[in-house]
Design an enzyme around this catalytic site. Sequence first.
Site, PDB file in Angstrom:
ATOM      1  N   GLU A  60       0.800  -1.226   0.000  1.00 11.84           N
ATOM      2  CA  GLU A  60       0.000   0.000   0.000  1.00 11.84           C
ATOM      3  C   GLU A  60       0.829   1.271   0.000  1.00 11.84           C
ATOM      4  O   GLU A  60       0.545   2.191  -0.778  1.00 11.84           O
ATOM      5  CB  GLU A  60      -1.003  -0.010   1.161  1.00 11.84           C
ATOM      6  CG  GLU A  60      -2.186  -0.958   0.980  1.00 11.84           C
ATOM      7  CD  GLU A  60      -1.903  -2.404   1.374  1.00 11.84           C
ATOM      8  OE1 GLU A  60      -0.759  -2.674   1.794  1.00 11.84           O
ATOM      9  OE2 GLU A  60      -2.805  -3.245   1.293  1.00 11.84           O
ATOM     10  N   HIS A 127     -11.092  -4.817   9.549  1.00  9.92           N
ATOM     11  CA  HIS A 127     -11.689  -4.872   8.211  1.00  9.92           C
ATOM     12  C   HIS A 127     -13.066  -4.214   8.189  1.00  9.92           C
ATOM     13  O   HIS A 127     -13.885  -4.529   7.315  1.00  9.92           O
ATOM     14  CB  HIS A 127     -11.834  -6.330   7.744  1.00  9.92           C
ATOM     15  CG  HIS A 127     -10.553  -6.976   7.324  1.00  9.92           C
ATOM     16  ND1 HIS A 127      -9.519  -7.222   8.193  1.00  9.92           N
ATOM     17  CD2 HIS A 127     -10.130  -7.433   6.116  1.00  9.92           C
ATOM     18  CE1 HIS A 127      -8.528  -7.817   7.540  1.00  9.92           C
ATOM     19  NE2 HIS A 127      -8.876  -7.951   6.283  1.00  9.92           N
TER      20      HIS A 127
END
Lengths: 325, 325, 315, 315
Positions: A60, A127
């Site tokens: 990322e 998440h």
Amino acid sequence: MSPLTTTQILRETLAAELRRDPAVFLMGEDIGAYGGSFGVTRGLIDEFGATRIRNTPISEPGFVGAAIGAAVAGARPVVEIMFMDFITLAVDQLVNMAAKLAYVYNQSCPLVIRTPMGGGRGYGATHSQCLERLFFGVPGIRIVAPATGADASALLQSAIRDPNPVLLLEHKLLYPLRWELDAVPTPPVPLGQARIARRGSDLTVIAWSWCAFEAERAAAQLAAEEIEAEVIDLRSLNPLDIETLAASARKTRRVLIVEEGPRTGGIAAEIGSQLHERVFGDLEFPVQRLAMPDCPVPSARSLEAAVMPGAEVIAAAARDLATRV
Amino acid sequence: MSPLTTTQILRETLAAELRRDPAVFLMGEDIGAYGGSFGVTRGLIDEFGATRIRNTPISEPGFVGAAIGAAVAGARPVVEIMFMDFITLAVDQLVNMAAKLAYVYNQSCPLVIRTPMGGGRGYGATHSQCLERLFFGVPGIRIVAPATGADASALLQSAIRDPNPVLLLEHKLLYPLRWELDAVPTPPVPLGQARIARRGSDLTVIAWSWCAFEAERAAAQLAAEEIEAEVIDLRSLNPLDIETLAASARKTRRVLIVEEGPRTGGIAAEIGSQLHERVFGDLEFPVQRLAMPDCPVPSARSLEAAVMPGAEVIAAAARDLATRV
Amino acid sequence: MFDPTQAYDRMLLIRRFEEAVEKLFSEGRIMGTAHTCIGQEATAVGVAAALQPQDALTSTHRGHGHFLARGADPGRLMAELFGRATGYSRGRGGSQMMMEPALGFYGTNGITGASVAFAAGLALQAQLAGTDRVVVAFFGDGASSQGVIHESLNLAALWKLPLIAVCESNGYAMSTPASCGVSVDSVATRAVAYGITGATVDGNDPRAVHDAIAALADRGRKGGGPALLECRTYRLSGHSRGDRREYRTRDEEQAAWRQEPLTRIEQALTAAGTLDAAALERHRAAAERRVAEAIAFAEASPMPDEDTVAEGVFA
Amino acid sequence: MFDPTQAYDRMLLIRRFEEAVEKLFSEGRIMGTAHTCIGQEATAVGVAAALQPQDALTSTHRGHGHFLARGADPGRLMAELFGRATGYSRGRGGSQMMMEPALGFYGTNGITGASVAFAAGLALQAQLAGTDRVVVAFFGDGASSQGVIHESLNLAALWKLPLIAVCESNGYAMSTPASCGVSVDSVATRAVAYGITGATVDGNDPRAVHDAIAALADRGRKGGGPALLECRTYRLSGHSRGDRREYRTRDEEQAAWRQEPLTRIEQALTAAGTLDAAALERHRAAAERRVAEAIAFAEASPMPDEDTVAEGVFA
Ligand SMILES: Cc1ncc(C[n+]2csc(CCOP(=O)(O)OP(=O)(O)O)c2C)c(N)n1
Ligand SMILES: Cc1ncc(C[n+]2csc(CCOP(=O)(O)OP(=O)(O)O)c2C)c(N)n1
Ligand SMILES: [Mg+2]
Ligand SMILES: [Mg+2]
């Protein structure tokens, strides 16, 4: 047109933008053959190929940093961060580079970060987070959050065409919802305009993303009880359409802000403060906030349901405020 | 004792804690022979050696992640992040791991992150930020911010002894200030207690870190004009001592919150919202916020000075609020 | 072709500029922070000499030399350090935040390691657009510990990006000797981890640097993918002002001064008969003049407008 | 010593457990997400078999096998997947967030790569405290692209930490084949970048994995520093539920099934005369029983208390 899911609408809008502008390309983890964790990009690789629908390694910071560089060099990258929780890995790139490019370096950075966020799927604490608050207090990053199919298309287009870094929040619970639309893509809407989702005079309910959808449902329930809630869907968090919010607050004199995310330190706090600063004298009660408790999102469905601010609790809070004396 | 700088006070407190508890160790970039960018750890390596005063490679995600692991395994790491701006590289570690350990995994994580923050030194947009807002909305991370020499010592001790991740904000402009103290370390103070820095009845000024110091200076100026400001230094942002703030607000009925950091999306927004929620009816005016404009911190001294909320502008804003009719 | 006289001029300019910066700081005439590159002029100049105008360069916190080598106007650079409106960032950036795409210079950067990912993105766009641009990303031995550099090199290797990552191994990251920050003897070794070309050159020899970059750039332009070049040099200055340099000995520094690139190129130029002592003096005087002019320009420049300080946050 | 029968039992338990998990998901009896490790049981079991009780293990998003191999109670693990109060995280964590230090198990982890830094910290504390603990950190081929792993290995090498980083090279990161995510043929190659020991073993052979770990752990305990071990295996299951596996062919999967570790160890045990067909059946039935009991335990367990959902955010 037969009703399309938000997922399909996003996909078709991406396809239209890819066709319209050769500078647009997508990057992210498993967005190619897999179509991304939530299937938004499924099939796009067939039309546009692996160069423009670019799978990245799991890096990322690296690929967000690269997208910023590509954007400064003239590309229009649309990056998917698989879950918003993982944007925490790229905060440096977004805060110290993307957000500073216009102000300090006088460079434009037409970058879009699309990311699924929020709870309701039982995915657990890493998440399920709504982390727009990490960027809301950082000047230089636009934040948009559609709550409807039409806005998913409209805001995505506006985000891609904007010369600045834009964070597009896609709520996981909105993906499977179906929408009747005349055509996709829908006409773009300028960033920074809230949507009055429902007119009402008894109180103002302000929300965005999935909570705005739930707030509309709650308002429909309340209407049956003859409580008329004005529901405002922010659509854009930065810029924030404070004029529309303030006008509604002046009218209804009672305001409830709904936020998915821990109560403390959220977006609702800023909106509440701005409203107090502007319409203090017009308010009958202080601006109310309905948010999640100050804890991580638990994974068990029963626990998760207990912390998410869905239509029922919104209706209860709105009813309470509307009928307070 | 002759007056000590904040830097010296922090150093002596670290030394005392290192002596007191063998589980305490320090890690960070160039904290050994160099003593850290601001000299806080200078000389400690002579007494405690390179094992406990541990220089790290330039790997913020890696060594913050490692510190979390060490803390869970029983150590009490005190990490220095050289400039708070660089904490953006370790947001994943802090938000997705450190902040979740107690709630989800039932583990304690006695970790301290010390970091110099703020502007006033002309260091530019990536070396001057106040980024407590990145963590303020994340449940599971304590945040403390001393504004005096005594509190620098007291809060550092409390932070080290706390079983949770604690972010200790050290303002760069406070380092060189000198304080008369009876002894260092000072007695620890529990986390979560604001300090009433000055009593007054005309308005309440709430601030933390360097702004609290400036607010006290402003209040002294105002006293000469017969405006009595009650100055509250938060000391702890999480937990937030809202009771003390609310009590003062009820008394003075006028509140000004001062924040170094862009106006939008800061800590002041949350405090303002909580105060409105609690003491709305007692306020004569909405809670006011004095913060920086929504832009990065520019490097030129002239520009930087124009955006920092020092004593002069605090006094002006306080005067304005106190005399408003 | 590598032109040693031109390289000498650039190196001289950088040296004089950096000396002036240190002096201006110590006199309190400029504020904030800066990291000077005294002793490292040859890497900056060698790299820049090998690049084409369309190529891109990203720099670090220690970027004045890179920027000057790439053609920066010393006056505007100095004006930025003085916080003036005529500076490259209009006084908003300072030493660590300046960019000038018109010169193929994509920024000094205050975040250690971050510019390598940014550079990978420039290289990606060069590839997507089908240009023959090559991108060089400077980073330091200390920066090599940052994960984002690993990620960027992996990505560049997978995508065959025209990226040359240049490690200026100057022995230290602030006070941390490379042996305490880098777990291998040579950062170039890490090329193996990505299956890319890695090489080490004498970073105090501008010609060696030039030749290595020229060859790698040529490969990159032909689609040969990324490379990792390590330039061995030494940071003669302190890390930044206020550095007491307690982490190393004066002996070590003296030894490094004997290897320093400016004297070496002067000796080479005289040995080759290109410049005699009088010519050297003329070149030195010219460099000094340019720096004096830069300071004069900066000091005569207007302050930035405080009323518009909050403007331009968005493009 | 490596005990093949015990390894077989653990592998069987993991396989049956994971099959049950997939079935429970498809029946809608459990919700959320989980990543099963069918085909990878030998790495989990081989590693765990080589560890001492005081050692520590960190896991990934695909962690049921690691946890069971390390001694997890299948009932409590299953209860966590069912979101029950008796689960390892009291229903707060789910598949990707479970930890049990009493078993030397320091967590499944939903953030790809993050656990390696955490593991380095465990190893640092082991070293500081002067214990002879060794720490094993599992990660995937996909995770190897994360910068934090580079940082952690560099740090571990510099500090000579007792850390063994174990890459489960199962061919894919979600849909991304290793060739598109990892720029070298073998992750083990990257040991060179840190000057540490690197090796590759057959990850479907629990004995080979055990022996490699045992040797590296022994080195680590003696202060020999970190190591990088790559276990080559294959993820027979989909990445998680909902994976259509369009990124690979059924042929490829069939070929992988022919190498799968459970059949291999059964064949080895029969060939060695350790277990005959009837014994195999008894072992299989026992594993099935344990999993059935785990499900029964989970389903009979109370739901977590909603009234205290916001409690325990701080220790
Ligand atoms: C993310 C980040 N961490 C730390 C720093 C502080 N810092 C600035 S330069 C530097 C040393 C860099 O060393 P190296 O990469 O070798 O470059 P050199 O200074 O030797 O040119 C450090 C630690 C920073 N600017 N950014
Ligand atoms: C920081 C982060 N990025 C992305 C993901 C999403 N994700 C979960 S598992 C996975 C693939 C991991 O691949 P690998 O490391 O090879 O492990 P495997 O699944 O093969 O066991 C991805 C992309 C994540 N959980 N965390
Ligand atoms: Mg260096
Ligand atoms: Mg894998």
